[in-house]
Design a protein around this motif. Structure first.
Motif, short mmCIF file in Angstrom:
data_model
loop_
_atom_site.label_atom_id
_atom_site.label_comp_id
_atom_site.label_asym_id
_atom_site.label_seq_id
_atom_site.Cartn_x
_atom_site.Cartn_y
_atom_site.Cartn_z
N ILE A 240 0.84 -1.21 0.00
CA ILE A 240 0.00 0.00 0.00
C ILE A 240 0.87 1.26 0.00
CG2 ILE A 240 -1.74 1.34 1.25
CD1 ILE A 240 -2.83 -1.32 2.35
N VAL A 241 1.86 1.34 0.88
CA VAL A 241 2.65 2.60 0.95
C VAL A 241 3.64 2.68 -0.20
CG1 VAL A 241 2.37 2.82 3.44
CG2 VAL A 241 4.45 1.75 2.55
N THR A 242 4.00 1.57 -0.80
CA THR A 242 4.97 1.44 -1.90
C THR A 242 6.36 1.90 -1.47
OG1 THR A 242 4.79 3.63 -2.95
CG2 THR A 242 3.13 1.97 -3.58
N ALA A 243 7.35 1.65 -2.30
CA ALA A 243 8.73 2.03 -1.98
C ALA A 243 8.95 3.54 -2.06
CB ALA A 243 9.71 1.31 -2.90
N GLU A 244 7.93 4.28 -2.56
CA GLU A 244 8.00 5.75 -2.49
C GLU A 244 7.70 6.22 -1.07
OE1 GLU A 244 8.91 7.73 -5.13
OE2 GLU A 244 9.37 5.72 -5.89
N GLY A 245 7.06 5.38 -0.29
CA GLY A 245 6.81 5.66 1.12
C GLY A 245 7.73 4.79 1.97
N SER A 246 7.38 4.66 3.25
CA SER A 246 8.26 3.92 4.17
C SER A 246 7.41 3.17 5.19
CB SER A 246 9.17 4.87 4.95
OG SER A 246 9.84 5.77 4.11
N LEU A 247 7.91 2.02 5.60
CA LEU A 247 7.35 1.32 6.76
C LEU A 247 8.47 1.23 7.80
CD1 LEU A 247 4.96 -0.11 8.08
CD2 LEU A 247 5.79 -2.24 7.09
N ILE A 248 8.13 1.62 9.00
CA ILE A 248 9.13 1.75 10.08
C ILE A 248 8.55 1.08 11.32
CG2 ILE A 248 10.35 3.43 11.54
CD1 ILE A 248 9.54 5.42 9.05
N MET A 249 9.37 0.27 11.99
CA MET A 249 8.95 -0.30 13.28
C MET A 249 10.09 -0.24 14.28
SD MET A 249 6.62 -3.67 12.61
CE MET A 249 5.87 -3.54 14.25
N PRO A 250 9.79 0.02 15.54
CA PRO A 250 10.82 -0.14 16.58
C PRO A 250 11.23 -1.60 16.63
CG PRO A 250 8.82 0.87 17.48
CD PRO A 250 8.48 0.35 16.11
N THR A 251 12.53 -1.83 16.79
CA THR A 251 13.04 -3.20 16.99
C THR A 251 13.96 -3.19 18.23
OG1 THR A 251 14.88 -2.80 15.45
CG2 THR A 251 12.90 -3.81 14.54
N PHE A 252 13.48 -2.50 19.27
CA PHE A 252 14.32 -2.23 20.44
C PHE A 252 14.84 -3.53 21.07
CE2 PHE A 252 11.42 1.70 21.40
CZ PHE A 252 11.87 2.32 20.24
N SER A 253 16.10 -3.48 21.51
CA SER A 253 16.68 -4.65 22.19
C SER A 253 17.19 -4.30 23.59
CB SER A 253 17.82 -5.23 21.35
OG SER A 253 18.77 -4.21 21.10
N TYR A 254 17.20 -3.01 23.93
CA TYR A 254 17.54 -2.54 25.28
C TYR A 254 18.88 -3.08 25.78
CZ TYR A 254 12.50 -1.59 25.07
OH TYR A 254 11.24 -1.18 24.68
N CYS A 255 19.89 -3.09 24.91
CA CYS A 255 21.21 -3.59 25.33
C CYS A 255 22.00 -2.47 26.04
CB CYS A 255 21.97 -4.15 24.14
SG CYS A 255 21.26 -5.67 23.50
N PHE A 256 21.55 -2.15 27.23
CA PHE A 256 22.25 -1.20 28.09
C PHE A 256 23.36 -1.94 28.85
CE2 PHE A 256 18.01 0.77 27.87
CZ PHE A 256 18.34 2.10 27.66
N LYS A 257 24.43 -1.21 29.13
CA LYS A 257 25.44 -1.76 30.03
C LYS A 257 24.84 -1.83 31.43
CE LYS A 257 30.31 -1.30 31.13
NZ LYS A 257 31.56 -0.60 30.81
N LYS A 258 25.19 -2.87 32.16
CA LYS A 258 24.69 -3.00 33.53
C LYS A 258 25.86 -3.01 34.50
CE LYS A 258 20.22 -5.11 33.40
NZ LYS A 258 19.44 -6.22 33.96
N SER A 259 25.63 -2.42 35.66
CA SER A 259 26.73 -2.27 36.63
C SER A 259 27.19 -3.62 37.17
CB SER A 259 26.31 -1.34 37.76
OG SER A 259 25.13 -1.83 38.37
N ASP A 260 26.37 -4.65 37.05
CA ASP A 260 26.79 -5.98 37.53
C ASP A 260 27.37 -6.84 36.40
OD1 ASP A 260 24.59 -6.66 36.04
OD2 ASP A 260 23.45 -7.56 37.70
N GLY A 261 27.51 -6.24 35.20
CA GLY A 261 28.15 -6.96 34.09
C GLY A 261 27.25 -7.97 33.39
N SER A 262 25.96 -7.97 33.70
CA SER A 262 25.08 -9.02 33.14
C SER A 262 24.43 -8.63 31.82
CB SER A 262 23.97 -9.35 34.16
OG SER A 262 23.13 -8.22 34.34
N HIS A 263 24.93 -7.57 31.18
CA HIS A 263 24.24 -7.06 29.98
C HIS A 263 24.48 -7.94 28.75
CE1 HIS A 263 28.19 -5.08 30.56
NE2 HIS A 263 28.37 -5.39 29.29
#
Ligand SMILES: [Zn+2]
Length: 282
Positions: free
Chosen positions: A49-72
């Motif tokens: 429907i939107v065609t390649a002249e438009g765009s489809l965008i989705m969050p693909t968050f993975s939340y890879c934050f550093k952790k103070s206990d090293g478990s990231h």
């Protein structure tokens, strides 16, 4: 309900070629009403429907934050699963989808946007200046599609927090989970200037849009859809976020992340009397 019913519905509510669409979607809710619609077919329908002249965008968050206990975990755009739903997980693996490099808040991109945002996109404010959301805020014909989800999934709300210069932006609310404001990926560590917080209370903004008739819902059975111009969300949202910062936090004592930010807000003497009144009325 069939696959063609789904396509017709999207066209009926205003989805057109050339639009840039940021989608948040719940496959569980879609499947309840369109049981034979696979995730692959759903995504193919949107792209058609939107065609390649438009765009489809989705969050693909993975939340890879550093952790103070090293478990990231360490983010790898090729292999790290999306932690924001099964549709985004299928989307990010499509061969023509570009996934951005942000270790914490990556996006999957398809279509025209890939001519403007590269796979190496990883701003120090993951949902602020220089982000995919910032791009959407500056192009015409950009829209947000909420398919079976409410505004607690609205990533754009974090962009509005930044536009409204809310007082707690520089404070990460996740220290109680040992989360540091640092993204970790296969290409190294990145210090983050702003860390998005809890989004649950963005439903208050949704209610405001509904009451003031800026949003209308479309239903197929139990499945609810909202389709909003980014320009409207930006204009109304920036003003709402400036006027009602207290409405963007969970009720007191129900959420550690929001309580952390509420304390930051209360430190601001000019706001303290106002917030006390408003919090009590929540
Ligand atoms: Zn909260």
């Amino acid at each position: 309900m069939t696959h063609s019913d789904f396509k017709y519905w999207l066209q009926e509510i205003g989805l057109k070629p050339g639009q840039h669409v940021l989608m948040h979607a719940s496959y569980r809710r879609v499947r309840d009403v369109f049981p034979n619609l696979t995730i692959e077919a759903l995504l193919a329908t949107l792209c058609q429907i939107v065609t390649a002249e438009g765009s489809l965008i989705m969050p693909t968050f993975s939340y890879c934050f550093k952790k103070s206990d090293g478990s990231h975990e360490v983010y790898d755009p090729l292999t790290s699963p999306s932690k924001v739903g099964s549709i985004s997980e299928v989307f990010r693996k499509l061969p023509e989808v570009v996934r951005t490099a942000s270790a914490t808040h990556s996006f999957g991109l398809w279509g025209q946007i890939t001519a403007f945002i590269n796979a190496d996109n990883q701003p120090a404010s993951p949902l602020g200046a220089g982000s995919v959301l910032d791009w959407l805020a500056h192009v015409p014909e950009s829209y947000i599609l909420m398919l079976g989800t409410d505004f607690s999934a609205l990533s754009f709300g974090h962009y509005l927090e930044i536009k409204a210069a809310l007082p707690w932006l520089e404070t990460s609310p996740w220290e109680y989970l040992k989360v540091l404001p640092i993204g970790v990926s296969v290409s190294g560590e990145q210090v983050l200037h702003q860390v998005p917080g809890c989004a649950k209370s963005f439903v208050n903004f949704e209610r405001y849009l509904c009451v003031h008739q800026f949003i209308s819902y479309h239903f197929r059975g139990s499945l609810r859809l909202a389709f909003l111009p980014v320009a409207t969300v930006l204009k109304v949202g920036e003003a709402y976020f400036r006027r009602h910062p207290d409405q963007l936090l969970c009720p007191s004592m129900t959420c550690i992340a929001c309580d952390t930010r509420r304390r930051m807000y209360l430190k601001s003497s000019q706001n303290s009397s106002q917030i006390n009144e408003k919090v009590e009325s929540c």
